[in-house]
Design a protein around this motif. Structure first.
Motif, PDB file in Angstrom:
ATOM      1  N   GLY A   1       7.393  -0.082  16.937  1.00 23.10           N
ATOM      2  CA  GLY A   1       6.829   0.487  18.165  1.00 23.10           C
ATOM      3  C   GLY A   1       5.311   0.494  18.121  1.00 23.10           C
ATOM      4  N   GLY A   2       4.746   1.414  18.895  1.00 24.15           N
ATOM      5  CA  GLY A   2       3.293   1.513  18.958  1.00 24.15           C
ATOM      6  C   GLY A   2       2.727   0.785  20.161  1.00 24.15           C
TER       7      GLY A   2
ATOM      8  N   SER B   1      12.129  -6.155  10.395  1.00 20.53           N
ATOM      9  CA  SER B   1      11.697  -5.568  11.664  1.00 20.53           C
ATOM     10  C   SER B   1      10.751  -6.504  12.402  1.00 20.53           C
ATOM     11  N   ALA B   2       9.869  -7.158  11.664  1.00 16.57           N
ATOM     12  CA  ALA B   2       8.969  -8.119  12.299  1.00 16.57           C
ATOM     13  C   ALA B   2       9.756  -9.282  12.879  1.00 16.57           C
ATOM     14  N   PHE B   3      10.838  -9.688  12.183  1.00  9.65           N
ATOM     15  CA  PHE B   3      11.647 -10.766  12.733  1.00  9.65           C
ATOM     16  C   PHE B   3      12.362 -10.332  14.008  1.00  9.65           C
ATOM     17  N   ALA B   4      12.750  -9.072  14.093  1.00 12.83           N
ATOM     18  CA  ALA B   4      13.380  -8.582  15.320  1.00 12.83           C
ATOM     19  C   ALA B   4      12.438  -8.795  16.512  1.00 12.83           C
TER      20      ALA B   4
ATOM     21  N   GLU C   1       2.641  -1.103  15.404  1.00  7.24           N
ATOM     22  CA  GLU C   1       3.220  -0.898  14.076  1.00  7.24           C
ATOM     23  C   GLU C   1       3.453  -2.211  13.336  1.00  7.24           C
ATOM     24  N   LEU C   2       3.572  -3.300  14.095  1.00  7.64           N
ATOM     25  CA  LEU C   2       3.855  -4.584  13.482  1.00  7.64           C
ATOM     26  C   LEU C   2       2.717  -5.033  12.570  1.00  7.64           C
ATOM     27  N   LEU C   3       1.509  -4.617  12.869  1.00  7.28           N
ATOM     28  CA  LEU C   3       0.370  -5.023  12.064  1.00  7.28           C
ATOM     29  C   LEU C   3       0.406  -4.420  10.674  1.00  7.28           C
ATOM     30  N   GLU C   4       1.318  -3.499  10.444  1.00  3.11           N
ATOM     31  CA  GLU C   4       1.463  -2.947   9.098  1.00  3.11           C
ATOM     32  C   GLU C   4       2.287  -3.870   8.200  1.00  3.11           C
TER      33      GLU C   4
END
Length: 482
Positions: free
Chosen positions: A376-377, A409-412, A476-479
């Motif tokens: 999210g984010g 999660s990044a692949f999702a 959040e993906l940038l984490e």
């Protein structure tokens, strides 16, 4: 070569005529290998050798003679480079065996020169060769037109047969890219053409190792990069292939670079169309392959499933164009692709075609996959390369553009984001092309294959700037990252 249940330890040297004379010898001296694959042919090299032959010269890569001259004492039974950690015959010191495609258009000619080299050095070196598959003279009747060079891309079982008959060096022409590794594994473990899953696993391994230093992150095309200005001194990959076709990809201890899930994924996705990868001996279900970091510089490759060999093999023809060679590929029925092995004692033995073949199924596969929650984010604008990686490769007359990431999660997010329509937005040059999309959840990848209309030439560098394209991603993906 006695079959064994212990893993085959095989290294790959992607050598060239510009390499240091001692490059292969240094690699062997620093490693403990059963087999080394000496991969020396590119499109440019094949065209150069074709021109050389037309002018009355040899049609093989003489740089292989230079490389092997420096390590004759490490080759064959009783050599210093072998292992002795098994039972029975494996207790004997086994020198390194060599499988090389440097024979190009004249494998028998190179085999003859290597035997003469060994005799002059007082070494008994059994050298076998595999039919080059050269069909340049027949290219027009085979639908390839008038070309500079054309060959049949043979598979692994000629190599396996030569090794099983005791060859220490096996010289081939330009076989399929994974055949050097698969042939050595088939001989070591005694696989037949019905061992589909094991063969498929070794095809995946061979595909990775064929990238040479790319698999250890020391060339620009690799994603998890540990740069070095001299990849010849190290960076070559090694695989430990088990009898079920699973393997650990690693490197020799003195090498530069690193072996990670990232470097292996990057090489595995080079030049693949769809979720099925057709080698001459088996069709690899690419969607079945799993990768896991097992330790420092050790990545386990497992789960590969194989389907029967395709009913055709590839005829590949090349003509020297402007900035790069022009390549044309056509299918040839397996039953018309027969070739022979010339054993060290001079016997010529036919290589049987696969006992069972089947049409290659559709590229889409019902891969079971339960997506993770998308991070999210607030959306953030960033370059794609900050959250994913891009691998491009040639696929017939088209190109594959594989986008992959490091986290479930990044692949999702990636699987939802990277549609055909989105690729067309980010890479406008694919306008008018046929683009197909293949999710590969096990590899956390989406593979998109673009082909221009027949008669049109693929533009050089298509998709090269995709990693720099700006996309909106959840904050959040940038984490997540390499």
């Amino acid at each position: 070569m006695t079959t064994s249940t212990r893993p085959l330890r095989i290294g790959n040297v992607s050598a060239a005529r510009t390499d240091r004379d001692t490059a292969t010898a240094e690699f062997l001296a620093a490693s403990r290998l059963d087999v080394v694959a000496l991969d020396m042919l590119s499109d440019e090299a094949m065209l150069d050798l074709a021109a050389q032959r037309a002018a009355g010269g040899s049609g093989y890569e003489r740089a292989a003679v230079v490389q092997l001259r420096e390590c004759l004492d490490l080759l064959g039974v009783g050599g210093a480079g072998g292992r002795g950690d098994g039972a029975g015959d494996d207790d004997k010191a086994q020198g390194v065996r060599v499988v090389t495609n440097a024979g190009a258009l004249d494998p028998e000619g190179l085999a003859h020169e290597l035997r003469a080299l060994a005799r002059a050095a007082g070494v008994d070196l059994p050298v076998a060769s595999v039919d080059s598959g050269d069909v340049t003279d027949r290219a027009p009747e085979l639908g390839l037109g008038v070309v500079d060079v054309a060959t049949v891309r043979h598979g692994a079982f000629g190599i396996a047969q030569a090794l099983a008959e005791g060859a220490v060096v096996v010289v081939t022409g330009r076989v399929s890219r994974e055949a050097l590794v698969t042939g050595a594994a088939a001989a070591h473990h005694g696989w037949t053409s019905s061992a589909l899953d094991a063969l498929a696993g070794s095809v995946a391994v061979g595909h990775v190792l064929s990238g040479g230093p790319g698999a250890t992150g020391v060339v620009d095309s690799s994603t998890d990069v540990t740069r070095t200005t001299d990849p010849v001194t190290g960076g070559y990959p090694i695989a430990e292939i088990a009898d079920d076709g699973s393997a650990v990809i690693t490197r020799h201890p003195s090498a530069f670079g690193s072996v990670t899930v990232g470097t292996v994924t990057d090489q595995l996705l080079d030049g693949v169309a769809g979720a099925r990868y057709a080698a001459p001996d088996v069709v690899l279900r690419l969607d079945s392959v799993r990768l896991a970091q097992e330790g420092t510089d050790r990545v386990r490759l497992s789960g590969a499933r194989g389907e029967p060999a395709p009913p055709v093999v590839a005829l590949v023809a090349m003509t020297r164009g402007g900035q790069r060679p022009t390549r044309v590929a056509r299918p040839l029925p397996q039953e018309e692709s027969g070739h022979v092995v010339v054993l060290a004692d001079g016997r010529r033995v036919p290589v049987p075609v696969p006992m069972e073949t089947a049409p290659i199924g559709p590229g889409e596969l019902p891969t079971p996959w339960t997506p993770s929650a998308v991070p999210g984010g607030e959306p953030v604008s960033t370059v794609l390369g900050s959250v994913a990686s891009v691998r491009r490769g040639v696929v017939g007359r088209g190109v594959n553009i594989a986008v992959w990431t490091w986290d479930d999660s990044a692949f999702a997010w990636l699987a939802d984001e990277f549609t055909v329509e989105r690729l067309r937005e980010l890479v406008p040059d694919v306008k008018g092309m046929d683009v197909r999309r293949y999710p590969l959840p096990n590899l956390r990848a989406v593979n998109l294959v673009a082909r221009p209309p027949r008669g049109e030439v693929l533009s050089a560098g298509l998709g090269a700037g995709l990693a720099a394209a700006r996309v909106e991603v959840p904050g959040e993906l940038l984490e997540y990252g390499p």
